[in-house]
Design a protein around this motif. Structure first.
Motif, PDB file in Angstrom:
ATOM      1  N   THR A 187      49.138  29.840  42.953  1.00  0.00           N
ATOM      2  CA  THR A 187      49.640  31.104  42.422  1.00  0.00           C
ATOM      3  C   THR A 187      48.659  32.247  42.670  1.00  0.00           C
ATOM      4  N   PHE A 188      47.359  31.960  42.628  1.00  0.00           N
ATOM      5  CA  PHE A 188      46.376  32.998  42.908  1.00  0.00           C
ATOM      6  C   PHE A 188      46.444  33.429  44.370  1.00  0.00           C
ATOM      7  N   LEU A 189      46.680  32.488  45.249  1.00  0.00           N
ATOM      8  CA  LEU A 189      46.815  32.799  46.666  1.00  0.00           C
ATOM      9  C   LEU A 189      48.051  33.660  46.920  1.00  0.00           C
ATOM     10  N   ILE A 190      49.154  33.292  46.321  1.00  0.00           N
ATOM     11  CA  ILE A 190      50.390  34.061  46.485  1.00  0.00           C
ATOM     12  C   ILE A 190      50.218  35.459  45.899  1.00  0.00           C
ATOM     13  N   PHE A 191      49.606  35.546  44.725  1.00  0.00           N
ATOM     14  CA  PHE A 191      49.373  36.841  44.100  1.00  0.00           C
ATOM     15  C   PHE A 191      48.459  37.708  44.974  1.00  0.00           C
ATOM     16  N   GLY A 192      47.424  37.109  45.542  1.00  0.00           N
ATOM     17  CA  GLY A 192      46.518  37.846  46.427  1.00  0.00           C
ATOM     18  C   GLY A 192      47.225  38.365  47.668  1.00  0.00           C
ATOM     19  N   LEU A 193      48.099  37.541  48.246  1.00  0.00           N
ATOM     20  CA  LEU A 193      48.863  37.987  49.418  1.00  0.00           C
ATOM     21  C   LEU A 193      49.815  39.128  49.073  1.00  0.00           C
ATOM     22  N   LEU A 194      50.438  39.058  47.909  1.00  0.00           N
ATOM     23  CA  LEU A 194      51.328  40.135  47.483  1.00  0.00           C
ATOM     24  C   LEU A 194      50.564  41.437  47.244  1.00  0.00           C
ATOM     25  N   VAL A 195      49.390  41.346  46.658  1.00  0.00           N
ATOM     26  CA  VAL A 195      48.567  42.538  46.435  1.00  0.00           C
ATOM     27  C   VAL A 195      48.127  43.131  47.766  1.00  0.00           C
ATOM     28  N   ALA A 196      47.708  42.273  48.709  1.00  0.00           N
ATOM     29  CA  ALA A 196      47.295  42.755  50.027  1.00  0.00           C
ATOM     30  C   ALA A 196      48.462  43.408  50.771  1.00  0.00           C
ATOM     31  N   ALA A 197      49.645  42.834  50.665  1.00  0.00           N
ATOM     32  CA  ALA A 197      50.818  43.419  51.324  1.00  0.00           C
ATOM     33  C   ALA A 197      51.166  44.771  50.708  1.00  0.00           C
ATOM     34  N   GLY A 198      51.074  44.878  49.404  1.00  0.00           N
ATOM     35  CA  GLY A 198      51.325  46.153  48.747  1.00  0.00           C
ATOM     36  C   GLY A 198      50.321  47.214  49.160  1.00  0.00           C
ATOM     37  N   ALA A 199      49.063  46.828  49.254  1.00  0.00           N
ATOM     38  CA  ALA A 199      48.022  47.768  49.686  1.00  0.00           C
ATOM     39  C   ALA A 199      48.257  48.213  51.124  1.00  0.00           C
ATOM     40  N   ALA A 200      48.699  47.308  51.978  1.00  0.00           N
ATOM     41  CA  ALA A 200      48.973  47.658  53.373  1.00  0.00           C
ATOM     42  C   ALA A 200      50.125  48.658  53.469  1.00  0.00           C
ATOM     43  N   ILE A 201      51.140  48.502  52.637  1.00  0.00           N
ATOM     44  CA  ILE A 201      52.261  49.442  52.647  1.00  0.00           C
ATOM     45  C   ILE A 201      51.812  50.821  52.174  1.00  0.00           C
ATOM     46  N   VAL A 202      50.948  50.858  51.162  1.00  0.00           N
ATOM     47  CA  VAL A 202      50.437  52.140  50.668  1.00  0.00           C
ATOM     48  C   VAL A 202      49.641  52.845  51.758  1.00  0.00           C
ATOM     49  N   VAL A 203      48.786  52.104  52.457  1.00  0.00           N
ATOM     50  CA  VAL A 203      47.985  52.699  53.540  1.00  0.00           C
ATOM     51  C   VAL A 203      48.896  53.206  54.655  1.00  0.00           C
ATOM     52  N   GLN A 204      49.899  52.429  55.014  1.00  0.00           N
ATOM     53  CA  GLN A 204      50.825  52.849  56.066  1.00  0.00           C
ATOM     54  C   GLN A 204      51.565  54.119  55.663  1.00  0.00           C
ATOM     55  N   ASN A 205      51.997  54.203  54.414  1.00  0.00           N
ATOM     56  CA  ASN A 205      52.695  55.404  53.955  1.00  0.00           C
ATOM     57  C   ASN A 205      51.777  56.625  53.950  1.00  0.00           C
TER      58      ASN A 205
END
Length: 71
Positions: free
Chosen positions: A3-21
């Motif tokens: 669950t920590f791995l999945i949560f970390g991947l979701l946080v990283a994906a969210g951060a990547a979308i923010v940077v792209q925007n």
């Protein structure tokens, strides 16, 4: 642990979308039309996919060569 791995991947994906925007908003201010921003965003995505498929310095060098040929 998983669950920590999945949560970390979701946080990283969210951060990547923010940077792209943020990058797209900055590019839109700098150019005359939104179409240029959308084309640039579409041109970068195949390079990212290719980079993720290849590994290490070899992958980075190949993507850099591919991008320089397309420009």
């Amino acid at each position: 642990m998983m669950t920590f791995l999945i949560f970390g991947l979701l946080v990283a994906a969210g951060a990547a979308i923010v940077v792209q925007n943020l990058l797209m908003a900055h590019m839109t201010k700098a150019v005359s039309t939104v179409l240029i921003t959308l084309v640039m965003n579409s041109a970068v995505n195949p390079g990212r996919i290719k980079l993720f498929r290849l590994s290490g310095k070899r992958g980075c060098a190949q993507v850099q060569g591919w991008l320089s040929e397309s420009l």
